[in-house]
Write an enzyme that holds these catalytic residues in place. Sequence first.
Site, PDB file in Angstrom:
ATOM      1  CE  LYS A  27      -1.793   3.037   3.236  1.00  0.00           C
ATOM      2  NZ  LYS A  27      -1.090   3.638   4.352  1.00  0.00           N
ATOM      3  CG  ASN A  28       2.829   2.764   3.441  1.00  0.00           C
ATOM      4  OD1 ASN A  28       1.665   3.168   3.382  1.00  0.00           O
ATOM      5  ND2 ASN A  28       3.450   2.526   4.586  1.00  0.00           N
ATOM      6  NE  ARG A  98       2.774  12.313   6.529  1.00  0.00           N
ATOM      7  CZ  ARG A  98       3.053  13.489   7.069  1.00  0.00           C
ATOM      8  NH1 ARG A  98       2.095  14.276   7.492  1.00  0.00           N
ATOM      9  NH2 ARG A  98       4.297  13.887   7.180  1.00  0.00           N
ATOM     10  CB  CYS A 122      -2.473   6.851  11.350  1.00  0.00           C
ATOM     11  SG  CYS A 122      -3.346   5.592  10.404  1.00  0.00           S
ATOM     12  NE  ARG A 127       1.931  10.969  10.065  1.00  0.00           N
ATOM     13  CZ  ARG A 127       1.518   9.839   9.486  1.00  0.00           C
ATOM     14  NH1 ARG A 127       0.333   9.356   9.747  1.00  0.00           N
ATOM     15  NH2 ARG A 127       2.295   9.188   8.642  1.00  0.00           N
ATOM     16  N   PRO A 128       5.008  16.516  11.038  1.00  0.00           N
ATOM     17  CG  PRO A 128       7.180  16.843  11.841  1.00  0.00           C
ATOM     18  CD  PRO A 128       5.975  15.977  12.004  1.00  0.00           C
ATOM     19  CG  ASP A 130      10.460  19.830   9.505  1.00  0.00           C
ATOM     20  OD1 ASP A 130       9.646  18.904   9.710  1.00  0.00           O
ATOM     21  OD2 ASP A 130      11.646  19.787   9.888  1.00  0.00           O
ATOM     22  CD  GLN A 131      13.953  17.764   7.698  1.00  0.00           C
ATOM     23  OE1 GLN A 131      14.966  17.673   6.994  1.00  0.00           O
ATOM     24  NE2 GLN A 131      13.844  18.658   8.661  1.00  0.00           N
ATOM     25  CG  ASP A 311       3.829   1.637   9.437  1.00  0.00           C
ATOM     26  OD1 ASP A 311       3.762   2.492  10.341  1.00  0.00           O
ATOM     27  OD2 ASP A 311       3.778   1.934   8.229  1.00  0.00           O
ATOM     28  CB  VAL A 333       9.481   5.935  13.838  1.00  0.00           C
ATOM     29  CG1 VAL A 333       9.082   6.711  12.579  1.00  0.00           C
ATOM     30  CG2 VAL A 333      10.604   4.945  13.513  1.00  0.00           C
ATOM     31  NE  ARG A 404      -5.880   5.706   5.965  1.00  0.00           N
ATOM     32  CZ  ARG A 404      -4.979   6.508   6.488  1.00  0.00           C
ATOM     33  NH1 ARG A 404      -5.117   6.939   7.706  1.00  0.00           N
ATOM     34  NH2 ARG A 404      -3.937   6.887   5.791  1.00  0.00           N
TER      35      ARG A 404
END
Length: 437
Positions: A27-28, A98, A122, A127-128, A130-131, A311, A333, A404
């Site tokens: 999925k990812n 996401r 989720c 959940r930034p 910035d990167q 995960d 993480v 999902r």
Amino acid sequence: MNTNNDEKMVILGGVKLSGEVRISGAKNSAVAILVASILVGDKCVIENVPHVSDIVDLIEIINGLGGRAEFVGEDVIEVDCSELKSHVATGERVRRIRASSYLMGALLGRLKRASVDLPGGCNFGVRPIDQHIKGFEALGAYVDIEYGTVNITADSLRGNTVYMDVVSVGATIDVMLAAVLADGLTVIDSAAKEPHVVDVANFLNSMGADIRGAGTDVIRIRGVESLHGGTFSVIPDQIEAGTFMIAAAATGGDVTVTNIIPTHMESLTAKLEEMGVGIEEFDEAIRVYVDKPKLRRCNVKTQPYPGFPTDLQPQMLALLTAANGTSIMKENVWENRFEYVPQLNRMGASINVEGTDVAVVEGGSKLIGAPVCATDLRAGAALVIAALMADGVTEIYNLKYIDRGYEKLVEKLRGLGAQVTRRCVNPMPEVLRAVNE
Ligand code: UD1
């Protein structure tokens, strides 16, 4: 696939899972590759795509941008973004997944501008992005966040070196997407090495990109003029495979998980072996079996790949409730990924969360079926595993999370002998409503 949150999963525990289960596409990986196809001005055929709700959402989002994407077979998507015109991806669908963060990099790379609602996904605390932003700015883009929408523009994109301050799967893939059609060389230093990062690079390379080093700390992307269409098959789902492996161990079963890449599973197989679980590896399958009366305790730390995947943390915690002695799970993480623990404790587990990142499991407690509520995707998988281990009937609510990321979960579990079904909810028990809100 039914993504109806008005359903519950009902599981009668106590059955030892046995037999073979075929793992779906990752999925990812599939969500990133689907978005990456925005960079291709031609038709792409993507095979081995799991039919899960995140994918369905992305298909709608791409179609809303003027692309054409649809399932043309059980697990095959055809996507043609040659006519894609809009750089604006906003709305509920974008906000709830996401992977919509990849729209920033892909639209920027393709159209030199993107307006994308801040991605959801989720809830593991902050959940930034910035990167991601740092990477886009290094390539010459201007980024502005206004009322929850990220607006990115660039006159042109020029390759640069981007050093990631944290190892981020999302930022690595997003910067890769923005850099594929940029001028010159982009170097991503301290890149994520997850299998799906490599898969996205392989997809783009098979469409004409020039990406080297994916799967190592340093990825080099030399910009190309354009990408061409083609056919690509998504890798098997490491997390789905791990979920079934843990479920097999948790029920004292004997399950062969097929259509997988065993090297992707090494951090999990090492931990299962440490616990005394039997593992037999084949070219594209792993057999997991239990012939010991009691599993041994173990400590686990989640890490970016090749470490133990965050995960699989909730599923592993469910398994540790059955082990002999005290185990410690350290989450490295995400800042807040133990929200589901009270649900396991409702079933009789004895898990104590210390601070926000450590869970201490007193193993050996017998789980008892109860009504419980999934608080996110993998937490939902942990509840399924706990339910399979438990005495009596467990009802799992909030299935929208599980839908999902797990394709045909009920069917696959039934194929292994589990007593599981989906039923209408009417109504959700009072005690769970607060969790659902
Ligand atoms: C992806 C997975 C998710 C998995 C996670 C870690 C998808 C769609 N989702 O999420 O299931 O749990 O990898 O394996 O593939 N971070 C920053 N700044 C950023 C980006 C991230 O500080 O700009 C931090 C995060 O807060 C987190 C860590 O980096 O602590 C890892 O996040 P990241 O790898 O980016 O996760 P996702 O790509 O969102």
